[in-house]
Design a protein around this motif. Structure first.
Motif, PDB file in Angstrom:
ATOM      1  N   GLU A   1      27.394   2.048   1.411  1.00 50.27           N
ATOM      2  CA  GLU A   1      26.588   1.699   0.241  1.00 50.27           C
ATOM      3  C   GLU A   1      25.499   0.725   0.660  1.00 50.27           C
ATOM      4  N   ALA A   2      24.285   1.032   0.261  1.00 53.78           N
ATOM      5  CA  ALA A   2      23.166   0.109   0.457  1.00 53.78           C
ATOM      6  C   ALA A   2      22.724  -0.356  -0.922  1.00 53.78           C
ATOM      7  N   VAL A   3      22.806  -1.644  -1.141  1.00 57.92           N
ATOM      8  CA  VAL A   3      22.419  -2.221  -2.421  1.00 57.92           C
ATOM      9  C   VAL A   3      21.041  -2.835  -2.223  1.00 57.92           C
ATOM     10  N   ILE A   4      20.101  -2.422  -3.040  1.00 56.43           N
ATOM     11  CA  ILE A   4      18.725  -2.859  -2.807  1.00 56.43           C
ATOM     12  C   ILE A   4      18.182  -3.637  -3.998  1.00 56.43           C
ATOM     13  N   GLY A   5      17.233  -4.492  -3.718  1.00 56.10           N
ATOM     14  CA  GLY A   5      16.632  -5.306  -4.769  1.00 56.10           C
ATOM     15  C   GLY A   5      15.364  -4.713  -5.340  1.00 56.10           C
ATOM     16  N   THR A   6      14.874  -3.648  -4.708  1.00 58.54           N
ATOM     17  CA  THR A   6      13.725  -2.958  -5.289  1.00 58.54           C
ATOM     18  C   THR A   6      14.231  -1.996  -6.354  1.00 58.54           C
ATOM     19  N   SER A   7      13.338  -1.584  -7.242  1.00 56.76           N
ATOM     20  CA  SER A   7      13.775  -0.800  -8.409  1.00 56.76           C
ATOM     21  C   SER A   7      12.892   0.431  -8.560  1.00 56.76           C
ATOM     22  N   PRO A   8      13.277   1.522  -7.897  1.00 60.60           N
ATOM     23  CA  PRO A   8      12.411   2.698  -7.861  1.00 60.60           C
ATOM     24  C   PRO A   8      12.303   3.397  -9.213  1.00 60.60           C
ATOM     25  N   HIS A   9      11.173   4.045  -9.417  1.00 61.53           N
ATOM     26  CA  HIS A   9      10.971   4.828 -10.633  1.00 61.53           C
ATOM     27  C   HIS A   9      10.142   6.046 -10.282  1.00 61.53           C
ATOM     28  N   GLY A  10      10.548   6.715  -9.208  1.00 63.63           N
ATOM     29  CA  GLY A  10       9.882   7.925  -8.760  1.00 63.63           C
ATOM     30  C   GLY A  10       9.535   7.920  -7.281  1.00 63.63           C
ATOM     31  N   GLN A  11       9.676   6.759  -6.641  1.00 66.91           N
ATOM     32  CA  GLN A  11       9.206   6.615  -5.257  1.00 66.91           C
ATOM     33  C   GLN A  11      10.144   7.184  -4.208  1.00 66.91           C
ATOM     34  N   GLY A  12      11.404   7.427  -4.577  1.00 64.58           N
ATOM     35  CA  GLY A  12      12.321   8.020  -3.602  1.00 64.58           C
ATOM     36  C   GLY A  12      13.009   7.025  -2.688  1.00 64.58           C
ATOM     37  N   HIS A  13      13.259   5.823  -3.181  1.00 60.22           N
ATOM     38  CA  HIS A  13      13.929   4.819  -2.334  1.00 60.22           C
ATOM     39  C   HIS A  13      15.310   5.281  -1.884  1.00 60.22           C
ATOM     40  N   VAL A  14      15.999   6.003  -2.753  1.00 57.95           N
ATOM     41  CA  VAL A  14      17.367   6.402  -2.413  1.00 57.95           C
ATOM     42  C   VAL A  14      17.351   7.244  -1.137  1.00 57.95           C
ATOM     43  N   THR A  15      16.399   8.131  -1.066  1.00 56.77           N
ATOM     44  CA  THR A  15      16.292   8.998   0.109  1.00 56.77           C
ATOM     45  C   THR A  15      15.791   8.219   1.324  1.00 56.77           C
ATOM     46  N   THR A  16      14.711   7.512   1.146  1.00 54.80           N
ATOM     47  CA  THR A  16      14.091   6.799   2.277  1.00 54.80           C
ATOM     48  C   THR A  16      15.050   5.768   2.871  1.00 54.80           C
ATOM     49  N   PHE A  17      15.684   5.008   2.008  1.00 57.80           N
ATOM     50  CA  PHE A  17      16.556   3.951   2.517  1.00 57.80           C
ATOM     51  C   PHE A  17      17.840   4.544   3.108  1.00 57.80           C
ATOM     52  N   SER A  18      18.270   5.682   2.580  1.00 60.89           N
ATOM     53  CA  SER A  18      19.416   6.370   3.204  1.00 60.89           C
ATOM     54  C   SER A  18      19.076   6.753   4.637  1.00 60.89           C
ATOM     55  N   GLN A  19      17.845   7.196   4.845  1.00 59.45           N
ATOM     56  CA  GLN A  19      17.429   7.582   6.201  1.00 59.45           C
ATOM     57  C   GLN A  19      17.467   6.381   7.147  1.00 59.45           C
ATOM     58  N   LEU A  20      16.966   5.257   6.654  1.00 58.27           N
ATOM     59  CA  LEU A  20      16.953   4.043   7.487  1.00 58.27           C
ATOM     60  C   LEU A  20      18.367   3.627   7.867  1.00 58.27           C
TER      61      LEU A  20
END
Lengths: 156, 787
Positions: free
Chosen positions: B495-514
């Motif tokens: 689990e990666a818990v992030i402080g940014t709050s996406p609303h279309g940008q695809g953080h879930v995918t991008t940060f999963s890759q990282l």
């Protein structure tokens, strides 16, 4: 109150509604089909597009009573066990970002491809003119619709 | 044992976010239905400025109505809304109540609220509210607002000036004295509306006995909403949970603390029941912040060969009627960006913030930087035209060479890295620059009624907002860090818990890759948790192209910490020194001892069981990181646009558009392209389509999607994209932001193309949006005709 009988995503129901209720309000508030969102109040954005008896309709532009006896398909009823080719293509082509216009865009695109089996880029662009997207610049949507059309032609 | 992973970073991974969005299994705030919910509807002033007396008593008798209040009724209970960026010590920041009390100051200013059992009942009951409107003089034009004797938006303030700001760098007088070339222009950045597809919505559910509140809001900034609701209501922050569920776009317009959020919170507290409010699109046009709205006076001094000596910038920036969260800071975010990618000896920036009786302005995609970039890129084309030099050549004469980075520009920003030459070379090749110039010459010779114009934009932008110290020095109340937690669960899932709050940008995918790359786990084994202050308590949310360049680095650092701990534990379990271990594909293997290895999943379970831990090591495999950015990063690129302009009708058609962007290292090229596509569309919309227009009484006349004309699929071309890759040097991933780049770059590219097409007719500018009418008028005025 008026009684209507509507099939929504394959489920029949008879409901008492206020005559002024819009189809989209009925779908969201009485039938719990919140997959269809509302993006405007002037019937311009197309986010609420559903299929009524197989044809794309902006569900904010129709009174629920007008759908009496009709078969309504929303984005939640489009996948039939597996994703519809249009849904798959939107995913594959990154044709959505925030996803708010997506239900209406997909339903309008399904209708478009039903009309024009092999649409050109220009036909897709003009065919989806009634559906606004603020995230994608439409380029990937156009690619997705054309790709899904090819897939649907192959399947039929 | 896990198998060797393919490299995730750099792969065009399809998005994890899509599955629920393409099937309608969404959680937009308005979708959430809680038992006992009551619905709020707001009465908004139809007048741009009026003294008001509001009587809601009749509304209380309407069917289904639970409560009704005027601004005066709630004056003591509702705090004023915050503006968090004090740009000058003597700024004027008038009180901004969620419901206007004595005066309404723009058409759309909320003056009363009705709460009822259904939304329809609440809206119906608004008609029963009695209001006496005593019209007051309206001021809409910034220059008129600054004139002596102007009507005042806020009488008590005694002025319509919010702030005056000025900075000078270098010897401006020397730069301008005897300059062989001086060019003055006035550009107007028209007022824009973000038009995120999801209108705003807020639902507040109280637990009265416990004094606890859960807030769902269609916001970019759940953490700020929590903080400010606590500060404004007096409810302890620890008893407020804010959730940004699925959020349908923001573009800066949901980077705010809104009247309706505080109002719904206050009503839920007062009534002890869930309160929901959802904006109609018509309300959104009036009551969600607008963007841009600047008058830019510019003067550029140059040598005879076009080398820039100095630049003078004087802005008038329309605040609207009140200050929202960042209103006065928006034009100042452009302060250091007017020099663009160019070297110069001196620079002056001045800005006056002005109140008018219009909807407040605030961030809109780019927020101050598109305005600055437009100005300098337009001026470069004007300079090129003045000296009869190709606009690309004019840029070459002035830009920072790739060997000069890091480069501290005239306004004091240090550009981390870039290669303007490479991006420009690639763009001109893809565009067939020479071929199009030849065609343009031919059409000019033939007096073709449809002329070809070529527009250039070699932009840079400041992203990764921002080092906290930098923000503090400039009067911002908050910081610019970002937080992340990465944990490997006992089953090996991450689990990666992030402080940014996406609303279309695809953080879930991008940060999963990282995270997948860092820990050597499968992409699908990583979940990204965001947008809920209970699950992701620390964070500063999403805006300013910061999420990857700041938030992504925080995630990567947290994952590195996890890896470090896992390695220590693996060494302990394998009874070797850490130096004897090598990590690849998710496995810690003992060098030279085949078979002696522990996978990260095995280590995670060992950390969970904690049967055998090194002395002093805490059980479980988890780590936090709070990242303070070292500096901004500066993506850049070269955009080239060809337009066909019908000189008889004024119609503009984009014939081709090439964008070569350099956003440093790229995690997911598909997502990056998508961001550029959407950014281009919004920048082009400013250039050609959109304007928030008011009539003389202060009514917004472009207050629907029909009148505001956001571009449809039929209005836009297909774009040709490519990238160059110059890694950032201000973060270890080498990444730069991309969310705003397309918008920043494209507006001047398009307008430069339109002006270029018409230059043989004597046209030196076309006001935005370059509609057929504006183009036609510009043509006729240039030819001395009455337009």
């Amino acid at each position: 109150m008026t009684r209507i009988s509507v099939s929504v995503d394959g489920t029949e129901a008879v409901d008492e509604i206020e005559p002024r209720t819009l189809l989209v309000q009925y779908l969201r508030e009485q039938r719990g089909r919140t997959g269809t969102p509302v993006g405007c109040d002037t019937s311009n954005c197309g986010a609420c597009t559903v299929l009524v008896d197989g044809r794309a309709v902006k569900s904010c532009a129709l009174l629920a009573v007008q759908a009496d006896g009709a078969e309504v398909t929303t984005i939640q009823g489009l996948a039939n066990g597996e994703l519809h080719p249009m849904q798959k293509a939107f995913h594959e082509h990154h044709a959505l970002q925030c996803g708010y216009c997506t239900p209406g865009m997909i339903m309008a695109a399904v209708d478009l491809v039903g009309e024009v089996a092999d649409p050109s880029e220009q036909q897709v662009r003009e065919g989806l003119e009634g559906n606004l997207c603020r995230c994608t610049g439409y380029q990937n949507i156009v690619a997705a619709v054309r790709d899904a059309a090819a897939e649907m032609r192959g399947a039929s | 044992m896990s198998t060797t992973q393919e490299q995730e970073v750099g792969a065009a991974r399809r998005r994890k976010e899509d599955a629920h969005l393409i099937t309608g299994q969404t959680t937009w705030t308005d979708n959430i239905q809680l038992p006992g919910t009551v619905h709020a509807a707001l009465l908004r002033s139809p007048m741009a400025h009026a003294r008001i007396r509001v009587d809601v008593s009749a509304a209380r008798d309407e069917p289904g109505v639970v409560a009704a209040y005027s601004g005066a009724d709630l004056a003591d209970e509702l705090a004023g809304l915050p503006s968090a960026w004090q740009v000058t010590p003597d700024w004027v920041a008038p009180e901004h109540k969620p419901l206007a009390v004595d005066e309404a100051r723009y058409a759309g200013d909320a003056i009363a609220v009705v709460v009822a059992d259904t939304r329809a009942h609440a809206v119906d009951a608004l008609d029963a509210i009695e209001v006496d409107y005593e019209p007051l003089p309206v001021v809409l034009d910034m220059e008129q607002a600054m004139a002596d004797g102007s009507p005042l938006v806020h009488t008590d303030a005694g002025t319509n000036v919010c702030f005056r700001y000025a900075d000078t760098f270098g010897d401006l007088d020397a730069a301008f004295a005897d300059a062989p070339v001086r060019i003055r222009r006035r550009f107007v950045q028209q007022r824009l509306v973000a038009c995120a597809m999801e209108p705003r919505s807020v639902l507040v559910a109280p637990v009265p006995a416990a004094g606890e509140y859960t807030v769902w809001s269609s916001t970019q900034i759940p953490h700020f909403v929590r903080l400010f609701l606590a500060m404004l209501s007096g409810v302890p922050e620890s008893r407020i949970r804010v959730i940004a569920p699925d959020v349908g776009g923001g573009f800066g317009s949901k980077l705010d603390i809104y009247a309706e959020e505080l109002l719904a919170f206050t009503l839920a507290k007062k009534l002890g029941r869930p309160v929901k409010w959802t904006e109609t699109r018509s309300e959104a046009f009036q009551a969600t912040v607008h963007g841009r709205d600047q008058i830019q006076d510019l003067e550029l001094a140059a040598d005879a060969d076009g080398r820039i000596r100095g630049l003078r910038v004087d802005l008038l920036a329309d605040m609207g009627a009140y200050l929202q969260l960042l209103t006065p800071a928006i034009p100042l975010l452009g302060r250091a960006m007017f020099p663009g990618i160019y070297k110069m000896d001196a620079y002056r920036f001045g800005c006056v913030g002005v109140f008018t009786d219009k909807t407040p302005t605030d961030a809109y995609r780019g927020a101050g930087r598109p305005e600055a970039t437009f100005a300098i890129e337009r001026m470069l084309d004007e300079l090129a035209a003045e000296l009869h030099v190709d606009p690309l050549e004019m840029r070459r004469r002035n830009w920072i060479g790739h060997e000069e980075f890091p480069y501290t520009q005239i306004a004091g920003l240090t550009y981390d890295s870039g290669n303007y030459e490479a991006a420009t070379a690639r763009a001109t090749e893809l565009f067939d620059y020479d071929g199009l110039r030849a065609e343009q010459a031919r059409r000019r010779e033939e007096h073709d009624p449809v002329q070809l114009g070529i527009g250039v934009s070699t932009y840079t932008e400041m992203c990764g907002l921002a080092p906290s110290r930098w923000l503090g020095e400039r009067g911002y109340a908050g910081g610019g860090w970002e937080a992340a937690t990465v944990r490997v669960l006992p089953t090996g899932k991450v689990e990666a818990v992030i402080g940014t709050s996406p609303h279309g940008q695809g953080h879930v995918t991008t940060f999963s890759q990282l995270v997948a790359d860092t820990l050597g786990v499968p992409f699908d084994d990583v979940e990204v948790i965001h947008g809920d202050t209970a699950a992701a308590p620390a964070g500063l949310d999403t805006y300013g192209s910061r999420s990857l360049a700041v938030g992504g680095v925080a995630v990567w650092r947290a994952a590195q910490r996890v890896l470090g701990k896992a390695k220590t534990l693996a060494a302990h379990l394998l009874e070797v020194s850490e130096d004897d271990l090598e990590f690849s594909g998710g496995n810690f293997a003992v060098r030279g001892t085949p078979g002696a290895a522990k996978s990260i999943q095995e280590v995670a379970f060992a950390a969970f069981a904690a049967h055998s831990m090194p002395d002093g090591m805490e059980p479980t495999l988890s780590a936090d990181f709070v990242l303070e950015p070292d500096d901004f990063s500066f993506p850049h690129g070269t955009h080239l646009c060809a337009v066909e302009v019908d000189t008889e009708t004024g119609r503009v058609e984009i014939r081709s558009y090439v964008a070569v962007d350099d956003v440093g290292k790229v995690v997911n090229p598909m997502i990056v392209e998508g961001q550029v596509h959407g950014g281009l569309a919004q920048g082009i919309a400013q250039a050609l389509h959109e304007v928030a227009r008011y009539d003389a009484d202060g009514n917004l006349t472009t207050g629907t999607m029909v009148d505001y004309t956001p571009p449809t699929a039929a209005d836009l071309p297909s774009f040709v994209l490519d990238r160059t890759e110059t890694p950032s040097t201000t973060n270890p991933l080498g990444v730069k932001g991309v969310g705003e780049a397309g918008t920043i770059a494209s507006t001047p590219a398009v307008v430069n193309a339109v002006v270029d097409a018409l230059r043989p007719f004597g046209v030196v500018d076309v006001p935005m949006p370059c509609t057929p009418e504006n183009v036609w008028r510009a043509l006729h005025e240039a030819q001395g005709g009455a337009a």
